[in-house]
Design a protein around this motif. Structure first.
Motif, PDB file in Angstrom:
ATOM      1  N   ALA A 188       0.830  -1.213   0.000  1.00  0.00           N
ATOM      2  CA  ALA A 188       0.000   0.000   0.000  1.00  0.00           C
ATOM      3  C   ALA A 188       0.862   1.258   0.000  1.00  0.00           C
ATOM      4  CB  ALA A 188      -0.935  -0.009   1.208  1.00  0.00           C
TER       5      ALA A 188
ATOM      6  N   ILE B   1      -4.213  -0.090  -2.729  1.00  0.00           N
ATOM      7  CA  ILE B   1      -4.118   0.616  -1.447  1.00  0.00           C
ATOM      8  C   ILE B   1      -5.361   0.352  -0.600  1.00  0.00           C
ATOM      9  CG2 ILE B   1      -4.042   2.884  -0.344  1.00  0.00           C
ATOM     10  CD1 ILE B   1      -2.395   3.805  -2.863  1.00  0.00           C
ATOM     11  N   GLU B   2      -6.533   0.481  -1.208  1.00  0.00           N
ATOM     12  CA  GLU B   2      -7.771   0.268  -0.458  1.00  0.00           C
ATOM     13  C   GLU B   2      -7.912  -1.173   0.022  1.00  0.00           C
ATOM     14  OE1 GLU B   2     -10.737   1.785  -3.138  1.00  0.00           O
ATOM     15  OE2 GLU B   2     -10.443   3.842  -2.425  1.00  0.00           O
TER      16      GLU B   2
ATOM     17  N   THR C  13      -5.275  -1.815   3.145  1.00  0.00           N
ATOM     18  CA  THR C  13      -5.350  -1.018   4.372  1.00  0.00           C
ATOM     19  C   THR C  13      -6.766  -1.061   4.929  1.00  0.00           C
ATOM     20  OG1 THR C  13      -5.844   1.009   3.140  1.00  0.00           O
ATOM     21  CG2 THR C  13      -3.510   0.552   3.622  1.00  0.00           C
TER      22      THR C  13
ATOM     23  N   ILE D 190      -8.235   4.855   4.329  1.00  0.00           N
ATOM     24  CA  ILE D 190      -7.389   5.784   3.587  1.00  0.00           C
ATOM     25  C   ILE D 190      -8.077   7.144   3.600  1.00  0.00           C
ATOM     26  CG2 ILE D 190      -8.390   4.959   1.424  1.00  0.00           C
ATOM     27  CD1 ILE D 190      -5.800   5.853   0.011  1.00  0.00           C
TER      28      ILE D 190
ATOM     29  N   THR E  13      -1.741  11.884   2.249  1.00  0.00           N
ATOM     30  CA  THR E  13      -2.452  10.611   2.195  1.00  0.00           C
ATOM     31  C   THR E  13      -2.156   9.872   3.487  1.00  0.00           C
ATOM     32  OG1 THR E  13      -2.216  10.515  -0.203  1.00  0.00           O
ATOM     33  CG2 THR E  13      -2.734   8.446   0.922  1.00  0.00           C
TER      34      THR E  13
ATOM     35  N   LEU F  22      -2.790   6.406   5.564  1.00  0.00           N
ATOM     36  CA  LEU F  22      -3.203   5.014   5.515  1.00  0.00           C
ATOM     37  C   LEU F  22      -3.287   4.490   6.949  1.00  0.00           C
ATOM     38  CD1 LEU F  22      -0.777   3.780   2.711  1.00  0.00           C
ATOM     39  CD2 LEU F  22      -3.028   4.844   2.460  1.00  0.00           C
TER      40      LEU F  22
END
Length: 133
Positions: free
Chosen positions: A43, A108-109, A112, A115, A126, A128
């Motif tokens: 991520a 990324i979503e 994690t 976000i 950003t 996380l």
């Protein structure tokens, strides 16, 4: 809360230092299992690559700052760049395996627990979040 910081330049070669930096923090503190460490590494690398590609439009030697803040129940990783503003409603287009771009946000979503993206004083920020389970 424990805090760690890493300053990079928008050079793809410097992105390779991120996994080792995160490993040293997360393994030292025995916070996450190996799978969770791999997820957060993916991520963060994707978020930094997004800064390089989209905010800086592949310009090298522009500042990127990473911070890792550890709380008892979660880890916050913050990525900051002062490149082109990222739209708050950045489209997620990576659902298609043939898409040429857009898969980074999907990764990324998926990797994690939360976000958050915002523009603060000329910087894209950003955040996380990964919960410690």
């Amino acid at each position: 809360m424990m805090s760690y910081k890493l300053d990079l330049l928008s050079n793809p070669e410097q992105v390779t230092s991120i996994p080792g930096w995160l490993n040293s923090i997360l393994q030292k503190n025995s916070l996450l299992c190996e799978i969770q460490i791999v997820e957060i590494r993916y991520a963060v690398v994707e978020a930094v690559n997004n800064s390089i590609e989209h905010a800086y439009e592949k310009q090298v030697d522009r500042p990127i700052t990473l911070s890792c803040d550890i709380e008892p129940d979660r880890i916050h990783i913050t990525i900051r760049d002062n490149g082109r503003p990222i739209p708050s409603a950045f489209p997620v287009t990576g659902n298609s395996p043939t898409a040429e771009s857009g898969r980074g946000l999907v990764i990324i979503e998926a990797m994690t627990d939360a976000i958050h993206r915002e523009r603060v004083a000329g910087w894209n920020v950003t955040r996380l979040v990964k919960f410690i389970r």
